[in-house]
Design an enzyme around this catalytic site. Structure first.
Site, PDB file in Angstrom:
ATOM      1  N   THR A   1      61.861 -27.604 102.957  1.00 30.70           N
ATOM      2  CA  THR A   1      61.673 -26.172 103.196  1.00 30.70           C
ATOM      3  C   THR A   1      62.669 -25.458 103.693  1.00 30.70           C
ATOM      4  O   THR A   1      62.686 -24.066 103.606  1.00 30.70           O
ATOM      5  CB  THR A   1      60.373 -25.769 103.707  1.00 30.70           C
ATOM      6  OG1 THR A   1      60.065 -26.510 105.032  1.00 30.70           O
ATOM      7  CG2 THR A   1      58.772 -25.889 102.898  1.00 30.70           C
TER       8      THR A   1
ATOM      9  N   TYR B   1      57.152 -21.276 105.536  1.00 33.46           N
ATOM     10  CA  TYR B   1      56.915 -22.460 105.343  1.00 33.46           C
ATOM     11  C   TYR B   1      55.974 -22.839 104.065  1.00 33.46           C
ATOM     12  O   TYR B   1      56.207 -23.888 103.362  1.00 33.46           O
ATOM     13  CB  TYR B   1      56.246 -23.390 106.764  1.00 33.46           C
ATOM     14  CG  TYR B   1      55.618 -24.783 106.516  1.00 33.46           C
ATOM     15  CD1 TYR B   1      56.721 -25.669 106.428  1.00 33.46           C
ATOM     16  CD2 TYR B   1      54.435 -24.918 106.412  1.00 33.46           C
ATOM     17  CE1 TYR B   1      56.096 -27.234 106.440  1.00 33.46           C
ATOM     18  CE2 TYR B   1      53.977 -26.367 106.255  1.00 33.46           C
ATOM     19  CZ  TYR B   1      54.770 -27.325 106.241  1.00 33.46           C
ATOM     20  OH  TYR B   1      54.491 -28.785 106.056  1.00 33.46           O
TER      21      TYR B   1
ATOM     22  N   CYS C   1      44.844 -23.682 101.763  1.00 35.67           N
ATOM     23  CA  CYS C   1      44.310 -24.060 100.535  1.00 35.67           C
ATOM     24  C   CYS C   1      45.009 -23.551  99.549  1.00 35.67           C
ATOM     25  O   CYS C   1      45.440 -22.628  99.579  1.00 35.67           O
ATOM     26  CB  CYS C   1      42.817 -23.935 100.712  1.00 35.67           C
ATOM     27  SG  CYS C   1      41.941 -24.913 101.875  1.00 35.67           S
TER      28      CYS C   1
ATOM     29  N   ASN D   1      40.421 -19.732 100.246  1.00 38.08           N
ATOM     30  CA  ASN D   1      41.610 -19.898 101.025  1.00 38.08           C
ATOM     31  C   ASN D   1      41.665 -19.250 102.378  1.00 38.08           C
ATOM     32  O   ASN D   1      41.539 -17.805 101.911  1.00 38.08           O
ATOM     33  CB  ASN D   1      42.835 -20.130 100.362  1.00 38.08           C
ATOM     34  CG  ASN D   1      44.081 -19.944 101.182  1.00 38.08           C
ATOM     35  OD1 ASN D   1      44.210 -20.681 102.069  1.00 38.08           O
ATOM     36  ND2 ASN D   1      45.193 -19.373 100.803  1.00 38.08           N
ATOM     37  N   GLY D   2      41.551 -19.535 103.540  1.00 27.11           N
ATOM     38  CA  GLY D   2      41.462 -18.715 104.357  1.00 27.11           C
ATOM     39  C   GLY D   2      40.556 -19.164 105.629  1.00 27.11           C
ATOM     40  O   GLY D   2      40.168 -20.285 105.851  1.00 27.11           O
TER      41      GLY D   2
ATOM     42  N   ASP E   1      65.557 -26.658 110.800  1.00 24.82           N
ATOM     43  CA  ASP E   1      64.225 -26.658 110.257  1.00 24.82           C
ATOM     44  C   ASP E   1      63.594 -25.440 110.137  1.00 24.82           C
ATOM     45  O   ASP E   1      64.213 -24.333 110.397  1.00 24.82           O
ATOM     46  CB  ASP E   1      63.322 -27.616 111.032  1.00 24.82           C
ATOM     47  CG  ASP E   1      62.187 -28.378 110.225  1.00 24.82           C
ATOM     48  OD1 ASP E   1      62.017 -28.077 109.140  1.00 24.82           O
ATOM     49  OD2 ASP E   1      61.823 -29.272 110.997  1.00 24.82           O
ATOM     50  N   ASP E   2      62.502 -25.243 109.418  1.00 21.44           N
ATOM     51  CA  ASP E   2      62.046 -23.906 109.114  1.00 21.44           C
ATOM     52  C   ASP E   2      61.060 -23.505 110.170  1.00 21.44           C
ATOM     53  O   ASP E   2      61.327 -22.306 110.646  1.00 21.44           O
ATOM     54  CB  ASP E   2      60.830 -24.188 107.899  1.00 21.44           C
ATOM     55  CG  ASP E   2      60.016 -25.158 107.948  1.00 21.44           C
ATOM     56  OD1 ASP E   2      59.015 -25.118 108.850  1.00 21.44           O
ATOM     57  OD2 ASP E   2      60.130 -26.365 107.259  1.00 21.44           O
TER      58      ASP E   2
END
Length: 504
Positions: free
Chosen positions: A303, A257, A2, A101-102, A365-366
């Site tokens: 990314t 990412y 988030c 966030n988490g 790709d990442d």
């Protein structure tokens, strides 16, 4: 994952909060919310959807006040429901609001304790509401009509004693100020900055430094592991490390990412880290595949571009853009449901045939998580006329679930779980598969060995969970809750409830 924002200003903060959410939209596309404080009155708007769709002019006009917090979300714990959009609110004490966030690894135990011992009711399946109520209870224990920074720091010491996992949060206390805090291991990122105005200093707290720059805030620094910063209504900043034991162990997947390349996390430039990832990967190719027959390096936007360009330059191979990206399709990694993800890849990327036809192509790709996207991209490259399709990942194989706030699937749904690199290559249809080594990834993120990081949380690659409380039983319960079948059942149940409500 988030995005969170908090601003204490000298004038209305609604537009600044909204603008910051637009910058942080890459961190969550499921829901958005803003709460502001005007005197002692809170004004809240939140709903499912992108920030641009959740907030209209009349909503913005209603979001009055000189301080506020905001959130963009994709579901980690809980489900994709507007009832779990943030910020969350609790009326006692003071009417605290919080955006988080988490992920709390002991959320179930905390929820039980809050009910049995603290007499608090949790209304959603979100651990963010649990975190808010733990803080509210600890602050209420001070039994004061008004609190100061010492009361807040003492309350947060209680939060750190009780809450485990990876988390970064902003909270607002009407009549007092805003605060930001970070878990004792510094797993999830959070920074703060300030700007000088004619009316005085204004402060901003955000998930990433990139949110500060467009709004004219200067980055001050990252919030430290276990640290709380509190900004009172007079604009005074107070800080204290409130956790007993701390260790700086940021999530390495942020650099791979999630974070924007123009962000700085724990004094490490994300763009530079990704560039070093490309160089490390190129050196591995030189060591293990010196007689490679790569004609062109093509990144999977967006990314992986930085790593792919450096890789191509290091190898002395042509770099070109081979895919056009539809900017109006969300990040497939955080889309719910395998059917939606499969459909969205073809809608999201379209190959430029002339860049593939008759060539041996190295796609970069990442990372590779489920393998769904990679498999379709390899097939698209072949259909565009590529002679051979090689695939390189700037990250090591993702073999373990993330428990600290990234909604990676159940372990059995990770394409690399229990499989060799060669087996993954066969599954996605590549002629050769090249993964980054974990040691090289860590070195790439080390800021040339001068970083303040004690260690990185690389648990998705090595299964080493830094908090030390992640058991086999916990992972088993997590898998049962996170697999696509369980998510589909929850979405079906939620849809049925909505249908019954509409009928009545």
């Amino acid at each position: 994952m988030c995005g969170i924002v908090g601003i204490l200003g000298r004038s209305s903060v609604n537009q600044s909060l909204y603008d910051a959410l637009l910058v942080l939209q890459h961190r969550g596309q499921d829901a958005a919310g803003i709460v502001t404080c005007e005197g002692n009155r809170l004004h809240l708007r939140k709903d499912n959807g992108l920030a641009r769709d959740v907030f209209n002019t009349h909503h913005m006009l209603d979001l009055r006040g000189n301080m506020g917090i905001a959130h963009v979300r994709y579901p980690t714990a809980g489900c994709a429901s507007s009832a779990e959009a943030q910020p969350f609110y609790v009326n006692s004490p003071f009417g605290i609001t919080l955006a988080h966030n988490g992920n709390l690894t002991n959320a179930d135990q905390l929820k039980d304790d809050l009910f049995r011992e603290d007499f608090r009711h949790i209304n959603t399946d979100s651990d963010s509401e649990i975190l808010l109520n733990v803080f509210a209870h600890e602050l209420q224990q001070r039994a004061k009509l008004s609190v100061d920074e010492n009361d807040i720091f003492d309350a947060m010491s209680g939060v750190y004693r009780r809450c485990r996992g990876g988390y970064a949060a902003v909270a607002m206390i009407p009549g007092h100020g805003i605060l930001g805090f970070r878990d004792p291991f510094g797993i999830r990122p959070i920074v703060f900055g300030k700007r000088e105005t004619e009316r005085g200093v204004e402060y901003m707290i955000a998930s990433e430094s990139v949110a500060l720059n467009p709004l004219g805030f200067d980055l001050v620094r990252d919030i430290l592991p276990g640290e709380v910063i509190y900004i009172d209504l007079d604009g005074r900043l107070h800080s204290r490390v409130c956790a007993e034991k701390v260790l700086l162990s940021p999530c390495i997947f942020e650099f791979v990412y999630f974070a924007r390349p123009d962000s700085i996390i724990d004094e490490i430039f994300v763009h530079k880290a990704r560039s070093r990832m490309g160089k490390k990967l190129a050196h591995k190719i030189e060591r293990e595949w010196s007689q490679h027959d790569i004609d062109v390096v093509i990144p999977i936007p967006d990314t992986s571009r930085t790593a792919a360009l450096t890789l191509a330059n290091t190898l002395g191979v042509q770099y070109t853009e081979g895919f056009i990206k539809n900017r109006y399709i969300g990040r497939t990694f955080i889309m719910p449901g395998q059917k939606v993800r499969r459909k969205s890849v073809r809608q999201k990327l379209n190959p430029i045939d002339m860049e593939f036809k008759g060539k041996n192509v190295l796609l970069v790709d990442d990372s590779i998580v489920r393998g769904t996207t990679s498999q379709q991209i390899v097939q698209m490259a072949r259909e565009a006329g590529a002679r051979k399709v090689f695939f390189a990942s700037a990250a090591p194989p993702v073999r373990f679930p993330n428990v600290y706030g990234i909604d990676m699937p159940a372990a059995t749904e990770l394409v690399a779980h229990g499989r060799s690199e060669e087996e993954v290559g066969r599954i996605i249809g590549a002629d050769r598969m090249i993964y980054q080594d974990l040691g090289d990834l860590i070195l790439a993120c080390q800021k040339k060995g001068k970083t303040k990081v004690d260690r990185f949380d690389a648990s998705v690659f090595d299964g080493d969970y830094v908090t030390g409380d992640v058991t086999a039983a916990y992972l088993g319960a997590l898998e049962a809750n996170r697999n696509d079948g369980a998510k589909s059942a929850r979405e079906h149940s939620a849809a049925s409830v909505i249908e019954i409500h509409n009928q009545t």
